[in-house]
Scaffold this active site. Structure first.
Site, PDB file in Angstrom:
ATOM      1  CD  GLU A 201     -21.735  31.304  12.791  1.00 32.24           C
ATOM      2  OE1 GLU A 201     -20.893  31.996  13.386  1.00 32.24           O
ATOM      3  OE2 GLU A 201     -21.840  30.109  13.251  1.00 32.24           O
ATOM      4  CD  GLU A 386     -20.199  27.337  10.343  1.00 24.58           C
ATOM      5  OE1 GLU A 386     -19.830  27.429  11.568  1.00 24.58           O
ATOM      6  OE2 GLU A 386     -19.716  28.338   9.742  1.00 24.58           O
TER       7      GLU A 386
HETATM    8  O1  IFM Z   1     -15.062  28.327  12.994  1.00 21.52           O
HETATM    9  C1  IFM Z   1     -16.333  28.887  13.304  1.00 21.52           C
HETATM   10  C2  IFM Z   1     -16.791  29.333  11.901  1.00 21.52           C
HETATM   11  O2  IFM Z   1     -16.171  30.133  11.436  1.00 21.52           O
HETATM   12  C3  IFM Z   1     -18.308  30.078  12.344  1.00 21.52           C
HETATM   13  N1  IFM Z   1     -19.096  29.255  13.044  1.00 21.52           N
HETATM   14  C4  IFM Z   1     -18.600  28.774  14.189  1.00 21.52           C
HETATM   15  C5  IFM Z   1     -17.177  27.977  13.946  1.00 21.52           C
HETATM   16  C6  IFM Z   1     -16.814  27.386  15.305  1.00 21.52           C
HETATM   17  O3  IFM Z   1     -16.637  28.186  16.197  1.00 21.52           O
END
Ligand code: IFM
Length: 481
Positions: A201, A386
């Site tokens: 990210e 994710e």
């Molecule tokens: O916890 C975070 C992660 O580190 C990166 N993506 C989003 C998740 C939830 O906010």
């Protein structure tokens, strides 16, 4: 460029609104998704869970680890909402075999974790810390012993503080240091780790860390955005090349936080469309386009142009074996004439369900992004690296009977399946996250895990979603709501 009005919570909604609505967690909406042909995922689909070093490991001073920008940021008064820090987190540095047992216990075939750069190079560069490598070596062996494939992320936001003191991602040198670190990790772990994710990210790190000041390194300087974006992209390209040079047979990708930017009040409020397009260019296009097309989108070019050197775009356009897609929510954007960027966070449709962050819950946003990746970027292999949702923010214990999480996951997996049926090459899905952990500026108040953790004892307790996800991983058959 400033982004007046946009904060993490306001990226897509208003947290207070969600709290007032009394959400137990994430009420899932079944958006306008196509009817699925069937609900069976392929037998070779990878089911996994994801985590990150700084959010889980603790032991921040153990075995020669250097300081990271998050150690420094978390110590600033008021930076972390509950005043906590990550010195213990899930204690995974010491309890990693329990974590590996939980992954294997759910029948998951893959675990995505990140490597803390400051454990490997405490000063960001120079002498390698063998004790740090040894920890990851043991973690990898623990996973392999249990039949779990390690997916290792190299940079999940915990930059060595020593590099920040030399300019961090605003400095070109940091991109070169990432490549050195990537090569070193490949040399040490590449015999056993076959799947690597270079960045996590980058958009979130660039914007929240350098413009909004809500994440480490806590800077609020919109002029940094162009340099930081370009050097993250460059570091990624250099790293992929360095890793390939070090070893063949690896599957190397990178993970992006993809979010469709929807104009507030569309289609009537047509004046919000340019602002949404501008946000999209910055958040999605500034990372997707250089990687897959070797160019920055026109709207992002002016920001990065002063940093561009001959050959950079070729270096960044390294073929990757997969794209990691993280998705939680779409974002709503409106025109704001009082902001130099003209971009501000808007309000999602009033009836839209919200997550604990106040963000709209809408799986069709995931389908939109997967469709765009397929149609505009050459249909790369994709892993959903994710997806998941938090309990409503609370200092209390986690909700163990978390049907809301199951509903959220089911609805988003329907979007994944719909994209696959339309031709997207999606190879796997990683739930965020395995165990409730330290959620950055929200401390321990936000809980995304399949497994709850008692912060006093460190004891882990599987939630209903863990059992549900294990069943899904075993059969590949997505149940009906
Ligand atoms: O916890 C975070 C992660 O580190 C990166 N993506 C989003 C998740 C939830 O906010």
């Amino acid at each position: 460029m400033t982004m007046t009005g946009i904060t993490r919570r306001r990226l897509g909604g208003v947290a207070a609104g969600a709290a007032a609505a009394g959400l137990a967690g994430c009420a899932a909406k079944t958006g306008p998704l196509p009817v699925l042909k069937d609900r069976q995922f392929p037998a070779d689909f990878t089911w996994g869970a994801a985590s990150a070093a700084y959010q889980t490991e603790g032991s921040t001073e153990a075995d020669g680890r250097g300081r990271s920008i998050w150690d420094e940021f978390a110590a600033r008064p008021g930076a972390i909402i509950d005043g906590s820090d990550a010195t213990t987190a899930c204690d995974s540095y010491r309890r990693y075999t329990e974590d590996a047992d939980l992954v294997a216990g759910a029948g998951l075939k893959a675990y995505r974790f990140s490597i803390a750069w400051p454990r490997i190079f405490p000063d960001g560069a120079g002498a390698l810390n063998e004790a740090g490598v040894d920890y990851y070596s043991r973690l990898v062996d623990a996973l392999l012993d249990r039949g779990v494939s390690p997916f290792a992320t190299l940079f999940h936001w915990d930059l060595p503080l020593a590099l920040q003191e030399k300019g961090g991602w605003a400095a070109r040198d940091t991109a070169l240091r990432l490549a050195d670190y990537a090569a070193a990790i490949t040399a040490r772990l590449g015999d056993r780790v076959k799947n690597f994710i270079v960045l996590n990210e980058a958009a979130v790190h660039a914007v929240l860390g350098h413009v909004l000041g809500e994440h480490a390194p806590g800077l609020k300087d919109a002029a940094l955005l162009g340099p930081v974006i370009h050097h993250l992209n460059l570091g990624q390209g250099l790293s992929v090349a360095a890793m390939r040079a070090a070893q063949g047979g690896l599957s190397i990708g990178t993970t992006m936080a993809l979010q469709p930017a929807r104009p507030q009040g569309a289609p009537l409020a047509f004046w919000n469309r340019p602002a949404a397009d501008g946000f999209d260019a910055l958040w999605n296009g500034a990372f997707l386009d250089p990687l897959f097309k070797g160019a920055y989108p026109a709207a992002a070019l002016a920001m990065v142009e002063p940093m561009l050197q001959e050959g950079d775009l070729t270096l960044i356009r390294q073929p990757v074996d997969f794209l990691g897609v993280n998705y939680y929510s779409p974002t709503t954007i409106r025109l704001d004439l009082s902001s130099p960027s003209r971009i501000a966070a808007g309000e999602p449709p009033a009836a839209a369900p919200r997550d604990a962050f106040g963000r709209e819950i809408d799986p069709s946003g995931l389908l939109d992004m997967l469709t765009r990746v397929r149609e505009s970027y050459g249909n790369p292999v994709v892993y959903i690296t994710e997806n998941g949702c938090s309990d409503a923010f609370s200092d209390g214990p986690a909700v163990l009977d978390d049907g809301f999480r199951i509903n959220y996951l089911r609805a988003h997996l329907e979007a994944v399946k719909a994209a696959m049926e339309a031709g997207s090459r999606i190879a796997g899905f990683f739930h965020w996250t395995l165990i409730d952990n330290w959620e950055w500026a929200l401390g321990y108040r936000s809980k995304f895990g399949l497994v709850a953790m008692d912060r006093t004892t460190g004891a882990r307790t599987p939630k209903a979603s863990y059992v549900w996800y294990a069943g899904l991983a075993a059969s590949g058959l997505l149940d009906e709501a």
